[in-house]
Design an enzyme around this catalytic site. Structure first.
Site, mmCIF file in Angstrom:
data_model
loop_
_atom_site.group_PDB
_atom_site.id
_atom_site.type_symbol
_atom_site.label_atom_id
_atom_site.label_comp_id
_atom_site.label_asym_id
_atom_site.label_seq_id
_atom_site.Cartn_x
_atom_site.Cartn_y
_atom_site.Cartn_z
ATOM 1 N N GLU A 413 45.406 34.745 40.025
ATOM 2 C CA GLU A 413 44.209 33.941 40.320
ATOM 3 C C GLU A 413 43.870 33.937 41.816
ATOM 4 O OE1 GLU A 413 43.456 30.315 38.350
ATOM 5 O OE2 GLU A 413 44.471 30.890 36.514
ATOM 6 N N GLY A 414 43.978 35.114 42.420
ATOM 7 C CA GLY A 414 43.719 35.275 43.845
ATOM 8 C C GLY A 414 45.022 35.263 44.614
#
Length: 593
Positions: A413-414
């Site tokens: 998620e990043g």
């Protein structure tokens, strides 16, 4: 303009269009970069409304009973699969549709309540918490936020019960943390009724078990040769949907079905577009904001488990005729774990409350939460591992599995490195634009420009001479509140100095960005801890408790956090960056700069 400069300008323009379109409210994180303390975003500490708290308590009791009876994290890890009875049970107790409206069969919970459910699951099994996150926090969430009434009626009733499962498909070979680099193509048919999708996605949680996937693909922009990302609802029964790898073998979170698939001339109806055409990147980033809050909740739950396991072992294991808990170096680890777990919970609660209150721009806060909690969990597991010693290395204890499971958190998620730069650069934009107003007016004066430059100059001057107020209600917290306020002032001064010193090259100076982001994250974390302490003291007084709550772990966190902030800011002017980069370039075979 050379090719590199042209590419930089294109990247800046894309970022401006994506992140700064529409009204820009001054949120808490952006306020820090402006030297301001936006108190109403973080104080008083948020609480779940009493009516929903009663319902949440009931849901948590049901969830705990189900997990005690039916969840076997070690078996899920060994079999690399979450059994269908576990999925059905999660649906039955309402976890898979916790925030969905009641009209579609959901619980209608706010994000704060949802985070408490995920914290409970995260305290037990990372595979299961990641599965729930993929299905609900980013899968169903896209529908809840951007789906039409018809789309929600069609998909949500079966998704919230777990009869059908969802997935979120963004990552490709060249697109992950670089979300804007999606290459999957979606071309409209001649009649415009369908889009033909071609490309591959990989590392997609739930890919092989999902019944509906939110897929990001690039669509042409009418009237130009450009393209933009659009979100599509795709089902695996569509002709051309090809599963290339159902379950990619992994180091950790082995129970999740992480897959790779291809779309080969897949014909998707136009009515399956999710959100506006060409606005898929906005869909993706908005959904990830929600996912990062539950990410923080899962990490908080796991950190509390680490602390519990460490305490149990430290109180019973004896060496040299003492329990481990009698040794100061073990106490140091336990104290740090307790302090971090307290901060992680406070930070998650406040960040979730920003969503629940309907505030507009909390992208920096969710990025801070994700980076902070994933890094702290990794440290907590490492400390608990060390307290257990060699026994933790064997598979009969959960710490070995937890260590493997936790490593993905700093990537998913990043990546934390990308988000660290994001925090610094987006945060610095506000004061940076004010300095630009002043500089541009000096070069080319105009009546309108002078007015804007005057306003910008007064804003910068005001922040430079005014220490903000941190409104702690409890007398015993006034001293740390003043320290926090002073550090916010110092932080703003350091940001201003960096912008003036480096100007546009700061966009590439990631070591500077890292220190600025690190200080900002600790300022946010300290604020959340102070807010939580303040509320707990006030609550004890309202309940007539004469003895104040034990806040020794929270006090320790503030002391250590303040020290880290001072170190980050000091490192902006006293560092080994040139030597570090020279050494790296030498090893990489790059010329000296």
């Amino acid at each position: 303009m050379n090719k590199l400069d042209a590419q930089r300008q294109k990247e800046i323009q894309q970022a401006e269009e994506l992140l700064f379109a529409g009204p820009q409210a001054l949120g808490f994180a952006k306020g820090l970069f402006q030297g301001r303390f936006v108190a109403d975003w973080v104080m008083p500490y948020p609480r779940i409304p009493a009516v929903q708290q009663t319902e949440l308590d009931k849901s948590l009791a049901e969830l705990r009973q189900f997990l005690d009876e039916d969840l076997d994290p070690a078996e899920i890890d060994r079999q690399a699969d979450i059994p269908r009875n576990v999925i059905d049970g999660l649906g039955r107790v309402g976890v898979l549709g916790a925030t969905a409206p009641v009209e579609y069969g959901g619980r209608g919970f706010a994000q704060m309540a949802n985070c408490k459910l995920l914290e409970e699951i995260g305290s037990r099994c990372a595979s299961t918490s990641v599965f729930v996150n993929a299905h609900h926090s980013i899968g169903i969430r896209a529908l809840l936020l951007f789906g039409t009434h018809e789309q929600n009626q069609k998909w949500l009733p079966k998704l919230v019960t777990g009869e059908q499962l969802g997935a979120f498909a963004l990552t490709e070979q060249e697109a992950g943390s670089d979300a804007a680099n999606v290459q999957m193509q979606a071309r409209p048919t001649d009649d415009g009724a369908h889009f033909i999708l071609n490309g591959e996605k990989r590392y997609i949680t739930n890919a092989a078990i999902a019944h509906v996937l939110t897929v990001m693909a690039r669509t042409p922009v009418p009237g130009s040769d450009k393209s933009a990302i659009t979100a599509f609802l795709v089902t695996p029964d569509m002709p051309g949907f090809t599963m290339l790898d159902k379950r990619m073998e992994k180091m950790g979170i082995r129970g999740t079905a992480t897959g790779r698939f291809a779309l080969r001339d897949v014909k998707v109806p136009r009515e399956n577009i999710l959100g506006p055409l060409g606005k898929g990147l906005k869909v993706a980033l908005t959904v990830l904001d929600f996912g990062r809050t539950t990410f923080g909740a899962c990490c908080t739950g796991a950190a509390k488990t680490c602390l519990r396991l460490a305490l149990e072992h430290a109180k019973t294991r004896k060496q040299f005729n003492k329990t481990l808990g009698e040794f100061d170096l073990v106490k140091k680890k336990i104290a740090r774990m307790a302090a971090d777990a307290y901060a992680m919970e406070a930070m998650t609660t406040i960040t979730a409350s920003l969503i629940d209150r309907g505030l507009e721009d909390y992208m920096i806060e969710t990025a801070m939460l994700k980076v902070f909690t994933t890094e702290r969990l990794w440290e907590c597991i490492n400390e608990a591992f060390q307290i257990y010693g060699g026994s933790a290395y064997f598979v009969d204890l959960p710490l070995e599995r937890m260590l493997r499971d936790a490593r993905i958190n700093q990537i998913g998620e990043g990546s934390n490195e990308v988000l660290t730069s994001f925090i610094a650069l987006v945060g610095m934009r506000g004061p940076g634009m004010e300095f630009k107003e002043i500089y541009d007016t000096m070069l080319k004066p105009s009546r309108d420009g002078v007015s804007k430059a005057w306003t910008a100059g007064m804003n910068r001057l005001g922040a430079a001479i005014r220490v903000p107020e941190v409104p702690a209600r409890s007398e015993q917290l006034r001293a740390p509140a003043r320290q926090l306020a002073r550090l916010i002032w110092r932080f703003n001064f350091a940001v201003n100095r960096a912008l003036i010193t480096y100007r546009e090259p700061i966009l590439d100076m990631q070591l500077v960005q890292e220190r600025i982001a690190g200080a900002a994250m600790d300022l946010f974390a300290s604020t959340c801890v102070l807010s939580r302490q303040d509320e707990e003291i006030q609550l004890a007084r309202r309940n007539g408790n004469s003895a104040p709550p034990d806040h020794s772990a929270a006090d320790l966190f503030l002391r250590q956090s303040f020290r880290r902030i001072r170190r980050f800011l000091g490192g902006l002017t006293d560092n080994d960056d040139k030597s570090l980069l020279a050494a790296a370039n030498s090893v990489l075979g790059k010329p000296r700069r």
